[in-house]
Design a protein around this motif. Structure first.
Motif, PDB file in Angstrom:
ATOM      1  N   VAL A   1      48.721 100.102  61.035  1.00 45.54           N
ATOM      2  CA  VAL A   1      48.302 100.376  62.402  1.00 45.54           C
ATOM      3  C   VAL A   1      48.874  99.268  63.273  1.00 45.54           C
ATOM      4  CG1 VAL A   1      46.322 100.579  63.943  1.00 45.54           C
ATOM      5  CG2 VAL A   1      46.162 101.453  61.608  1.00 45.54           C
ATOM      6  N   LEU A   2      49.464  99.641  64.401  1.00 42.90           N
ATOM      7  CA  LEU A   2      50.073  98.676  65.311  1.00 42.90           C
ATOM      8  C   LEU A   2      49.670  99.031  66.733  1.00 42.90           C
ATOM      9  CD1 LEU A   2      52.158  96.352  65.799  1.00 42.90           C
ATOM     10  CD2 LEU A   2      53.911  98.150  65.877  1.00 42.90           C
ATOM     11  N   SER A   3      49.226  98.029  67.487  1.00 43.74           N
ATOM     12  CA  SER A   3      48.874  98.268  68.886  1.00 43.74           C
ATOM     13  C   SER A   3      49.965  97.726  69.795  1.00 43.74           C
ATOM     14  CB  SER A   3      47.534  97.608  69.223  1.00 43.74           C
ATOM     15  OG  SER A   3      47.690  96.214  69.352  1.00 43.74           O
ATOM     16  N   ALA A   4      49.983  98.209  71.022  1.00 45.36           N
ATOM     17  CA  ALA A   4      50.970  97.752  71.997  1.00 45.36           C
ATOM     18  C   ALA A   4      50.792  96.274  72.314  1.00 45.36           C
ATOM     19  CB  ALA A   4      50.867  98.578  73.271  1.00 45.36           C
ATOM     20  N   THR A   5      49.584  95.742  72.103  1.00 51.16           N
ATOM     21  CA  THR A   5      49.343  94.315  72.348  1.00 51.16           C
ATOM     22  C   THR A   5      49.823  93.448  71.202  1.00 51.16           C
ATOM     23  OG1 THR A   5      47.105  94.495  71.457  1.00 51.16           O
ATOM     24  CG2 THR A   5      47.368  94.750  73.856  1.00 51.16           C
ATOM     25  N   GLY A   6      50.276  94.075  70.109  1.00 51.02           N
ATOM     26  CA  GLY A   6      50.853  93.318  69.002  1.00 51.02           C
ATOM     27  C   GLY A   6      49.981  93.180  67.779  1.00 51.02           C
ATOM     28  N   THR A   7      48.782  93.745  67.815  1.00 58.53           N
ATOM     29  CA  THR A   7      47.909  93.683  66.645  1.00 58.53           C
ATOM     30  C   THR A   7      48.474  94.576  65.546  1.00 58.53           C
ATOM     31  OG1 THR A   7      45.987  93.295  68.031  1.00 58.53           O
ATOM     32  CG2 THR A   7      45.566  94.054  65.794  1.00 58.53           C
ATOM     33  N   LEU A   8      48.673  94.003  64.372  1.00 59.79           N
ATOM     34  CA  LEU A   8      49.208  94.724  63.220  1.00 59.79           C
ATOM     35  C   LEU A   8      48.207  94.614  62.087  1.00 59.79           C
ATOM     36  CD1 LEU A   8      51.534  96.153  61.671  1.00 59.79           C
ATOM     37  CD2 LEU A   8      52.423  93.879  61.152  1.00 59.79           C
ATOM     38  N   GLN A   9      47.808  95.761  61.530  1.00 58.67           N
ATOM     39  CA  GLN A   9      46.866  95.783  60.418  1.00 58.67           C
ATOM     40  C   GLN A   9      47.332  96.778  59.366  1.00 58.67           C
ATOM     41  OE1 GLN A   9      43.043  96.917  61.972  1.00 58.67           O
ATOM     42  NE2 GLN A   9      42.711  94.986  63.001  1.00 58.67           N
ATOM     43  N   ASP A  10      46.959  96.492  58.129  1.00 62.02           N
ATOM     44  CA  ASP A  10      47.172  97.477  57.076  1.00 62.02           C
ATOM     45  C   ASP A  10      46.231  98.649  57.344  1.00 62.02           C
ATOM     46  OD1 ASP A  10      48.939  95.747  55.913  1.00 62.02           O
ATOM     47  OD2 ASP A  10      47.585  95.091  54.331  1.00 62.02           O
ATOM     48  N   TRP A  11      46.671  99.845  56.998  1.00 63.27           N
ATOM     49  CA  TRP A  11      45.839 101.034  57.115  1.00 63.27           C
ATOM     50  C   TRP A  11      45.647 101.526  55.702  1.00 63.27           C
ATOM     51  CZ3 TRP A  11      46.954 106.504  59.247  1.00 63.27           C
ATOM     52  CH2 TRP A  11      45.812 107.025  59.867  1.00 63.27           C
ATOM     53  N   ASN A  12      44.473 101.368  55.168  1.00 63.39           N
ATOM     54  CA  ASN A  12      44.190 101.590  53.760  1.00 63.39           C
ATOM     55  C   ASN A  12      44.171 103.079  53.410  1.00 63.39           C
ATOM     56  OD1 ASN A  12      43.579 100.983  51.128  1.00 63.39           O
ATOM     57  ND2 ASN A  12      41.398 100.752  51.505  1.00 63.39           N
ATOM     58  N   CYS A  13      45.324 103.704  53.453  1.00 65.75           N
ATOM     59  CA  CYS A  13      45.443 105.106  53.074  1.00 65.75           C
ATOM     60  C   CYS A  13      46.867 105.361  52.608  1.00 65.75           C
ATOM     61  CB  CYS A  13      45.102 106.021  54.247  1.00 65.75           C
ATOM     62  SG  CYS A  13      44.969 107.734  53.730  1.00 65.75           S
ATOM     63  N   ALA A  14      47.007 105.785  51.384  1.00 64.36           N
ATOM     64  CA  ALA A  14      48.339 105.988  50.816  1.00 64.36           C
ATOM     65  C   ALA A  14      48.797 107.449  50.862  1.00 64.36           C
ATOM     66  CB  ALA A  14      48.371 105.491  49.377  1.00 64.36           C
ATOM     67  N   ARG A  15      47.834 108.379  51.012  1.00 65.49           N
ATOM     68  CA  ARG A  15      48.194 109.797  50.991  1.00 65.49           C
ATOM     69  C   ARG A  15      47.481 110.544  52.116  1.00 65.49           C
ATOM     70  NH1 ARG A  15      47.324 113.086  46.320  1.00 65.49           N
ATOM     71  NH2 ARG A  15      45.141 112.715  46.787  1.00 65.49           N
ATOM     72  N   PHE A  16      48.107 111.542  52.662  1.00 64.11           N
ATOM     73  CA  PHE A  16      47.524 112.349  53.722  1.00 64.11           C
ATOM     74  C   PHE A  16      46.193 112.949  53.279  1.00 64.11           C
ATOM     75  CE2 PHE A  16      46.935 116.345  55.977  1.00 64.11           C
ATOM     76  CZ  PHE A  16      47.081 115.955  57.298  1.00 64.11           C
ATOM     77  N   GLU A  17      46.136 113.387  52.049  1.00 63.09           N
ATOM     78  CA  GLU A  17      44.936 114.041  51.522  1.00 63.09           C
ATOM     79  C   GLU A  17      43.739 113.088  51.449  1.00 63.09           C
ATOM     80  OE1 GLU A  17      48.539 116.082  50.616  1.00 63.09           O
ATOM     81  OE2 GLU A  17      47.971 114.067  50.006  1.00 63.09           O
ATOM     82  N   ASP A  18      43.974 111.785  51.480  1.00 66.86           N
ATOM     83  CA  ASP A  18      42.898 110.800  51.379  1.00 66.86           C
ATOM     84  C   ASP A  18      42.331 110.372  52.728  1.00 66.86           C
ATOM     85  OD1 ASP A  18      43.283 110.863  48.637  1.00 66.86           O
ATOM     86  OD2 ASP A  18      44.616 109.118  48.642  1.00 66.86           O
ATOM     87  N   LEU A  19      42.869 110.867  53.819  1.00 69.07           N
ATOM     88  CA  LEU A  19      42.389 110.472  55.144  1.00 69.07           C
ATOM     89  C   LEU A  19      40.942 110.912  55.364  1.00 69.07           C
ATOM     90  CD1 LEU A  19      45.504 111.331  57.321  1.00 69.07           C
ATOM     91  CD2 LEU A  19      44.496 109.059  57.017  1.00 69.07           C
ATOM     92  N   THR A  20      40.155 110.023  55.969  1.00 68.76           N
ATOM     93  CA  THR A  20      38.759 110.311  56.301  1.00 68.76           C
ATOM     94  C   THR A  20      38.510 109.972  57.763  1.00 68.76           C
ATOM     95  OG1 THR A  20      37.958 108.093  55.770  1.00 68.76           O
ATOM     96  CG2 THR A  20      38.060 109.683  53.937  1.00 68.76           C
ATOM     97  N   ALA A  21      37.334 110.323  58.252  1.00 68.27           N
ATOM     98  CA  ALA A  21      36.957 109.983  59.627  1.00 68.27           C
ATOM     99  C   ALA A  21      36.955 108.471  59.823  1.00 68.27           C
ATOM    100  CB  ALA A  21      35.589 110.579  59.953  1.00 68.27           C
ATOM    101  N   ALA A  22      36.604 107.711  58.799  1.00 68.00           N
ATOM    102  CA  ALA A  22      36.571 106.249  58.906  1.00 68.00           C
ATOM    103  C   ALA A  22      37.949 105.672  59.216  1.00 68.00           C
ATOM    104  CB  ALA A  22      36.022 105.644  57.615  1.00 68.00           C
ATOM    105  N   HIS A  23      39.006 106.290  58.714  1.00 71.24           N
ATOM    106  CA  HIS A  23      40.361 105.822  58.999  1.00 71.24           C
ATOM    107  C   HIS A  23      40.661 105.901  60.503  1.00 71.24           C
ATOM    108  CE1 HIS A  23      41.068 106.659  54.636  1.00 71.24           C
ATOM    109  NE2 HIS A  23      41.656 105.482  54.767  1.00 71.24           N
TER     110      HIS A  23
END
Length: 126
Positions: free
Chosen positions: A33-55
Motif C-alpha cells: 500500500v502506498l499513499s501520495a504522501t509517501g507512506t509505504l506499507q506491506d499489504w498482508n495478502c498474497a492472493r486475490f481469493e484471500d482478500l477480506t474487509a480488514a484489508h
C-alpha cells in the motif's frame, strides 16, 4: 532551454512487472500500500481469493489522513472484489477504482503527481 522531468515530492512507482513493483527504484515482490504522501506499507495478502474487509479497512486512514480515492490493483488481470469488502471505505465516502496492477501503478503516479489524496493498494501475485 533545458527540460527536466518533474521530481515527485513523495514516493512513486518507478517500474513494475510480473510478480514485482518498484517504489523509488526499490523492488518489492509482495503486495503493498502506498499513499501520495509517501507512506509505504506491506499489504498482508498474497492472493486475490484471500482478500477480506480488514484489508480494505486499513486503507481509510493511512498516515493519519483519509484519502479521497483508493486505487486497487487486482493483480495481472482485472478482478472486482465483492462490494461488502469495500463497505468501510464507502461509509467514509472514499472512492474506489479497481484496475489491473499495471494500470493502477500508472494511475497512482498521475494522481499523486497532481497532488490528489490517493492511496494505491497493489496485489502483487507470484
Amino acid at each position: 532551454m533545458k527540460l527536466h522531468a518533474d521530481q515527485p515530492d513523495g514516493q512513486s512507482i518507478t517500474a513494475y512487472g510480473p510478480g514485482w513493483v518498484a517504489v523509488n527504484g526499490q523492488r518489492k515482490e509482495h503486495s503493498l500500500v502506498l499513499s501520495a504522501t509517501g507512506t509505504l506499507q506491506d499489504w498482508n495478502c498474497a492472493r486475490f481469493e484471500d482478500l477480506t474487509a480488514a484489508h480494505f479497512e486499513q486503507l481509510g486512514n493511512l498516515a493519519g489522513e483519509a484519502p479521497e480515492l483508493v486505487v486497487f490493483g487486482s493483480g495481472a488481470r482485472l478482478r472486482f472484489v465483492r462490494p461488502a469488502l469495500l463497505q468501510s471505505l464507502m461509509a467514509q465516502r472514499i472512492g474506489v477504482e479497481t484496475m489491473d496492477t499495471a494500470a493502477a501503478c500508472r494511475t497512482f503516479n498521475i494522481l499523486a503527481g497532481e497532488g490528489r489524496r490517493v492511496v494505491v493498494a497493489l496485489l502483487v501475485e507470484v
